[in-house]
Design a protein around this motif. Structure first.
Motif, mmCIF file in Angstrom:
data_model
loop_
_atom_site.group_PDB
_atom_site.id
_atom_site.type_symbol
_atom_site.label_atom_id
_atom_site.label_comp_id
_atom_site.label_asym_id
_atom_site.label_seq_id
_atom_site.Cartn_x
_atom_site.Cartn_y
_atom_site.Cartn_z
ATOM 1 N N PRO A 164 0.751 -1.186 -0.128
ATOM 2 C CA PRO A 164 0.223 0.127 0.000
ATOM 3 C C PRO A 164 0.799 1.360 -0.120
ATOM 4 O O PRO A 164 0.409 2.475 -0.069
ATOM 5 C CB PRO A 164 -0.934 -0.199 1.143
ATOM 6 C CG PRO A 164 -0.599 -1.572 1.706
ATOM 7 C CD PRO A 164 0.616 -1.929 1.098
ATOM 8 N N LEU A 165 2.166 0.953 0.480
ATOM 9 C CA LEU A 165 2.996 2.178 0.393
ATOM 10 C C LEU A 165 3.550 2.619 -1.047
ATOM 11 O O LEU A 165 4.199 3.612 -0.976
ATOM 12 C CB LEU A 165 4.216 2.129 1.524
ATOM 13 C CG LEU A 165 3.795 1.657 2.879
ATOM 14 C CD1 LEU A 165 5.016 1.551 3.635
ATOM 15 C CD2 LEU A 165 2.867 2.718 3.587
ATOM 16 N N GLU A 166 3.581 1.637 -1.888
ATOM 17 C CA GLU A 166 4.267 1.947 -3.319
ATOM 18 C C GLU A 166 3.321 1.947 -4.279
ATOM 19 O O GLU A 166 2.039 1.387 -4.218
ATOM 20 C CB GLU A 166 5.175 0.793 -3.379
ATOM 21 C CG GLU A 166 6.193 0.918 -2.137
ATOM 22 C CD GLU A 166 7.364 -0.074 -2.531
ATOM 23 O OE1 GLU A 166 7.340 -0.851 -3.604
ATOM 24 O OE2 GLU A 166 8.484 -0.208 -1.684
ATOM 25 N N ARG A 167 3.621 2.206 -5.560
ATOM 26 C CA ARG A 167 2.936 2.250 -6.604
ATOM 27 C C ARG A 167 3.676 1.866 -7.831
ATOM 28 O O ARG A 167 4.818 2.230 -7.896
ATOM 29 C CB ARG A 167 2.234 3.582 -7.162
ATOM 30 C CG ARG A 167 1.635 4.624 -6.121
ATOM 31 C CD ARG A 167 0.147 3.897 -5.893
ATOM 32 N NE ARG A 167 -0.696 4.464 -5.085
ATOM 33 C CZ ARG A 167 -0.517 4.402 -3.696
ATOM 34 N NH1 ARG A 167 0.301 3.435 -3.228
ATOM 35 N NH2 ARG A 167 -1.284 4.997 -2.778
ATOM 36 N N HIS A 168 3.296 0.492 -8.492
ATOM 37 C CA HIS A 168 4.234 0.019 -9.552
ATOM 38 C C HIS A 168 3.325 0.048 -10.650
ATOM 39 O O HIS A 168 1.883 -0.199 -10.718
ATOM 40 C CB HIS A 168 4.585 -1.249 -9.170
ATOM 41 C CG HIS A 168 5.521 -1.356 -8.099
ATOM 42 N ND1 HIS A 168 7.132 -1.124 -8.441
ATOM 43 C CD2 HIS A 168 5.704 -1.455 -6.747
ATOM 44 C CE1 HIS A 168 7.692 -0.889 -7.499
ATOM 45 N NE2 HIS A 168 7.025 -1.250 -6.340
ATOM 46 N N LEU A 169 3.920 -0.387 -11.940
ATOM 47 C CA LEU A 169 3.157 -0.418 -13.160
ATOM 48 C C LEU A 169 3.156 -1.929 -13.611
ATOM 49 O O LEU A 169 4.166 -2.566 -13.369
ATOM 50 C CB LEU A 169 4.159 0.252 -14.242
ATOM 51 C CG LEU A 169 3.408 0.213 -15.655
ATOM 52 C CD1 LEU A 169 2.164 0.741 -15.766
ATOM 53 C CD2 LEU A 169 4.611 0.635 -16.734
ATOM 54 N N TYR A 170 1.986 -2.244 -13.659
ATOM 55 C CA TYR A 170 1.715 -3.867 -14.260
ATOM 56 C C TYR A 170 1.163 -3.814 -15.581
ATOM 57 O O TYR A 170 0.524 -2.841 -15.913
ATOM 58 C CB TYR A 170 0.688 -4.329 -13.332
ATOM 59 C CG TYR A 170 1.349 -5.073 -11.938
ATOM 60 C CD1 TYR A 170 1.728 -6.312 -11.957
ATOM 61 C CD2 TYR A 170 1.428 -4.139 -11.049
ATOM 62 C CE1 TYR A 170 2.476 -6.492 -10.616
ATOM 63 C CE2 TYR A 170 2.315 -4.435 -9.746
ATOM 64 C CZ TYR A 170 2.536 -5.604 -9.570
ATOM 65 O OH TYR A 170 3.327 -6.271 -8.443
ATOM 66 N N LYS A 171 1.471 -4.970 -16.340
ATOM 67 C CA LYS A 171 0.740 -5.118 -17.491
ATOM 68 C C LYS A 171 -0.088 -6.459 -17.468
ATOM 69 O O LYS A 171 0.265 -7.386 -16.675
ATOM 70 C CB LYS A 171 1.879 -5.331 -18.495
ATOM 71 C CG LYS A 171 1.211 -5.871 -20.069
ATOM 72 C CD LYS A 171 2.501 -5.922 -21.130
ATOM 73 C CE LYS A 171 3.305 -7.153 -20.640
ATOM 74 N NZ LYS A 171 4.361 -7.211 -21.812
ATOM 75 N N TYR A 172 -1.351 -6.276 -17.976
ATOM 76 C CA TYR A 172 -2.180 -7.533 -17.979
ATOM 77 C C TYR A 172 -2.657 -7.792 -19.067
ATOM 78 O O TYR A 172 -2.911 -6.890 -20.382
ATOM 79 C CB TYR A 172 -3.524 -7.119 -17.228
ATOM 80 C CG TYR A 172 -3.316 -6.999 -15.520
ATOM 81 C CD1 TYR A 172 -3.554 -8.229 -14.909
ATOM 82 C CD2 TYR A 172 -2.923 -5.767 -15.174
ATOM 83 C CE1 TYR A 172 -3.447 -8.191 -13.363
ATOM 84 C CE2 TYR A 172 -2.818 -5.846 -13.595
ATOM 85 C CZ TYR A 172 -2.762 -6.970 -13.015
ATOM 86 O OH TYR A 172 -2.809 -6.935 -11.461
ATOM 87 N N ASN A 173 -2.643 -9.045 -19.606
ATOM 88 C CA ASN A 173 -3.178 -9.707 -20.874
ATOM 89 C C ASN A 173 -4.809 -9.778 -20.848
ATOM 90 O O ASN A 173 -5.282 -10.248 -19.961
ATOM 91 C CB ASN A 173 -2.622 -10.925 -21.120
ATOM 92 C CG ASN A 173 -3.038 -11.486 -22.529
ATOM 93 O OD1 ASN A 173 -4.093 -12.035 -22.691
ATOM 94 N ND2 ASN A 173 -1.931 -11.067 -23.594
ATOM 95 N N MET A 174 -5.332 -9.058 -21.661
ATOM 96 C CA MET A 174 -6.804 -9.073 -21.806
ATOM 97 C C MET A 174 -7.494 -10.436 -21.853
ATOM 98 O O MET A 174 -8.606 -10.700 -21.461
ATOM 99 C CB MET A 174 -7.299 -8.409 -23.224
ATOM 100 C CG MET A 174 -7.051 -7.029 -22.981
ATOM 101 S SD MET A 174 -8.010 -5.892 -21.967
ATOM 102 C CE MET A 174 -9.729 -6.136 -22.761
ATOM 103 N N LYS A 175 -6.785 -11.176 -22.648
ATOM 104 C CA LYS A 175 -7.539 -12.829 -22.721
ATOM 105 C C LYS A 175 -7.051 -13.725 -21.648
ATOM 106 O O LYS A 175 -8.136 -14.177 -21.040
ATOM 107 C CB LYS A 175 -6.786 -13.186 -24.131
ATOM 108 C CG LYS A 175 -7.675 -12.634 -25.381
ATOM 109 C CD LYS A 175 -7.255 -13.546 -26.530
ATOM 110 C CE LYS A 175 -7.850 -12.926 -27.851
ATOM 111 N NZ LYS A 175 -7.413 -13.911 -28.926
ATOM 112 N N THR A 176 -5.942 -13.712 -21.307
ATOM 113 C CA THR A 176 -5.577 -14.796 -20.408
ATOM 114 C C THR A 176 -5.336 -14.014 -18.988
ATOM 115 O O THR A 176 -5.506 -14.846 -17.796
ATOM 116 C CB THR A 176 -3.969 -14.939 -20.656
ATOM 117 O OG1 THR A 176 -3.171 -14.338 -20.498
ATOM 118 C CG2 THR A 176 -3.903 -15.626 -22.045
#
Length: 718
Positions: A387-399
């Motif tokens: 909760p103390l941090e902010r990170h970039l994530y990538k998500y695949n729309m299908k899987t």
């Protein structure tokens, strides 16, 4: 002999390296320095120009281009380069690059005085200019049509690229406000009052009717004879404003209004146009804020078409983010919802069918960053790591496959390149003032762009030691994060007084893994004066999920105080804390919390400062107040329990209450009511007023404010 001995010792002294004594911050440096001498180096105004270049502003007057393939940097434009063409076109000169954007890799857009200007950096020519009235506000530029919408007083105007000006509304009653960004008191993420269609041939706008809302008096004492300034202030349980949505067609010159599905006091939020411009979508929330309907309307007639989905909650529903349409599948969109207890993304189609939940887990999606080019993946900022941090994530729309792209601990801000192959990562953490890297979308670091020096250490200033950790909340199970700042010359064998700095309310998080731990330099200045400064994010604060935040429902301050007292108990367990010298300070909701703690736990706190405090929630506005407390009619016990007027008689320590005399957010009636109750009980309260200031004291006067706060704790806590 003595002479030779003297020379011997002199040579020894001279041979020892000189250690410069560390400097201490002045109050002015601590107050204003974060934006000046102590601001970590940055690439100001950093933006992508095209797929292989980004630009930033140097010294406010030079636009520097960085080639990500070669690393080469060059100044491609200066303010002086622009001003000669501006003068030829009789456009006011540009003093600095305050803000700018790239309309294309060759065309720069910026504002100078009352002109929107597009400038070709290759030909050094102005490709478009559009002036607007000097009194214009709420500017909204459409890049395709190059039209600009704006307000003068309470009316909406549109100026098209050919210079044609249309007055969209013509209301003379000041109680009717058109196209303002100040609708529904800017709750629900509202920050604008106009919404261009995709084509730019129509514009939707808020029409706020507040004639039925009570006038509230503020007094301007800067006039020779003090003048009355009335504002519309809908207090909890009282008559509220009525908002409708108009749509103006630039081609026909006609306006029609949406025919809302719900009641006249419903909140109309997150206005969205269908990619075809045939439909418009509104997240409509009832006044009780426990039932949201996501409704679809015909953009040509205003007729209600359908409710796509609904959300209900016994406590509250709070839509805070706009829908995000897909380009490859224009009948599908992403929607933020907290329905499972944490803010996540859901995929819907325009018929209202839920296709899938795209993200899931005990964490928050804080921002949607974008899709890749084929919209096979999307990018978000998340608290999954902490909760103390902010990170970039990538998500695949299908899987649904999840990939973390930022690796270093801390709070990250990112920007994707236009082709979505790269991103810039600007982050800080406890030990890193600022670092900017270039990465590809697999998460591989390509190069470092900037590693900023510690601006405090570089100038040889002493800074107190900061530590963070967790304590258990009053429920015995929930972890709460705290930040502690110790004096720069801390000695564990001594006993120190403590200032507990508190906010404690919704939508705020005080402790983060970022430079200085999420606070400003004033807390470090107080530590420099010999105080330990302690902050804990209690239950009720932001970014921990609905259960964590909603404990405050119908009882603001109660669970929050219990958690703050757990923080005090932790402090009292430390051998270097003087348990008899604990103070508390806060502003706004924090002012409410500081006063609550001083009067509910009068034997714990020796001194306190409460700025702009809510004292009784019946004096606060409808939109925020009723979400958390319901109305006074519905929740009389809760309003009675949380009111601090009755508690004034309990005060034992020294309390300084501060208020701006034209505060339109937490009206001065709050603190004056407490002052009256204290006087009636023959209890002493110190009171300070800042004339001509609103909800906070800004500018140079903030130095005076901080001086007052620091001196108060030095007088009564040190």
């Amino acid at each position: 002999m003595y002479r030779n001995l003297f020379l011997f010792f002199w040579l020894i002294i001279c041979s020892v390296p000189a250690v410069a004594q560390q400097k201490l911050m002045t109050l002015e440096e601590a107050t204003l320095g974060r934006g000046r001498q102590f601001n970590p180096e940055d690439k100001t105004g950093m933006q992508w120009q095209d797929n292989t270049h980004f630009t930033y502003v140097k010294d406010l007057k030079d636009l520097v281009q960085h080639n990500i393939l070669t690393g080469k940097e060059q100044t491609i434009l200066t303010v002086n380069d622009i001003n000669s063409p501006l003068a030829n076109e009789k456009v006011p000169s540009l003093k600095y690059f305050y803000t700018y954007s790239w309309e294309s890799p060759e065309v720069l857009k910026f504002t100078t005085d009352n002109y929107e200007v597009m400038f070709n950096i290759n030909t050094r020519k102005i490709t478009h200019k559009l002036d607007y009235d000097k009194h214009a506000a709420n500017l909204d530029f459409h890049p395709k049509t190059k039209s600009i919408a704006y307000t003068i007083d309470n009316n909406l105007f549109v100026k098209q690229a050919d210079g044609k000006v249309s007055q969209v509304t013509n209301d003379t009653d000041k109680g009717i406000v058109n196209a303002s960004n100040y609708v529904h008191r800017q709750e629900f993420g509202i920050n604008k009052g106009t919404f261009w269609s995709n084509s730019g041939h129509a514009i939707a706008y808020y029409r706020k009717d507040e004639r039925m809302v009570a006038d509230y008096p503020l007094v301007d004492v800067t006039k020779r004879i003090a003048a009355l300034q009335t504002i519309k202030y809908p207090m909890a349980g009282e008559t509220s404003e009525e908002v409708t949505l108009g749509i103006y067609n630039l081609q026909t010159g006609k306006t029609m209004y949406i025919k809302p599905f719900g009641g006249k006091n419903d909140y109309l939020t997150h206005i969205g146009w269908d990619p075809s411009d045939r439909f418009i979508y509104i997240a409509e929330l009832n006044r009780a804020q426990n039932h949201m309907r996501f409704n679809k309307y015909d953009a040509n007639t205003g007729a209600f078409m359908a409710t796509l989905f609904e959300e209900r909650n016994d406590k509250w529903v709070e839509p805070e983010n706009d829908m995000v349409f897909m380009k490859t599948k224009p009948d599908q969109f992403l929607w933020f919802s907290e329905r499972d207890g944490f803010t996540h993304l859901y995929l819907y189609n325009t018929s209202g069918k839920l296709l899938k939940q795209l993200t899931k887990g005990d964490f928050i999606i804080t921002d949607f960053i974008g899709f890749d080019e084929k919209e096979e993946n999307f990018y978000v900022m998340s608290t999954k790591d902490s909760p103390l941090e902010r990170h970039l994530y990538k998500y695949n729309m299908k899987t649904g496959k999840e990939t973390k792209l930022t690796r270093q601990p801390g709070t990250h801000r990112v920007a994707l390149s236009p082709d979505k192959k790269y991103f810039t990562d600007n982050y800080s953490n406890y030990t890193t003032p600022r670092n900017i890297d270039l990465l590809d979308v697999s998460g591989k670091t390509i190069k470092n762009i900037l590693t900023a020096k510690n601006p405090v250490a570089a100038q040889n200033y002493a800074l107190g030691e900061m530590q963070t950790g967790t304590i258990k909340a009053a429920d015995g199970t929930t972890d709460l994060y705290y930040r502690m700042i110790k004096p720069h010359d801390f000695d564990a064998s001594k006993k120190y007084p403590v200032i507990v700095y508190v906010y404690g309310g919704p939508h705020a998080q005080m402790v983060t893994n970022s430079w200085l731990g999420g606070t400003g330099l004033f807390d470090y200045y107080l530590a420099q004066k010999g105080f330990i400064v302690f902050t804990v994010d209690n239950r009720g604060s932001a970014h921990r999920g609905f259960k964590f935040e909603s404990v405050i429902h119908r009882q603001n301050g109660q669970e929050e105080m219990k958690d703050q007292i757990k923080g005090v108990e932790y402090l009292q367990s430390l051998p270097y804390v003087d348990a008899n010298r604990i103070g508390v300070s806060g502003w706004s909701y924090g002012g409410f919390m500081a006063t609550s703690l001083m009067t509910n736990y009068p034997d714990v706190f020796k001194a306190g400062v409460a700025g702009g405090p809510v004292i009784d929630w019946k004096y606060y506005e409808v939109m925020y107040g009723e979400r958390y407390m319901d109305t006074p009619q519905e929740n009389p016990e809760g309003y009675a329990k949380t009111s601090l007027i009755k508690n004034a008689k309990n005060l034992k320590g020294r309390l300084l209450m501060i208020h701006g005399d034209v505060d339109p957010v937490v009206v001065m009636q709050n603190s004056l009511s407490f002052l009256k109750a204290a006087t009636d009980a023959n209890v002493l309260v110190d009171y300070a007023v800042y004339p001509a200031h609103e909800h906070n004291v800004m500018g140079r006067d903030r130095v005076n404010l901080n001086k007052k706060i620091a001196q108060y704790f030095l007088d009564y806590l040190k």
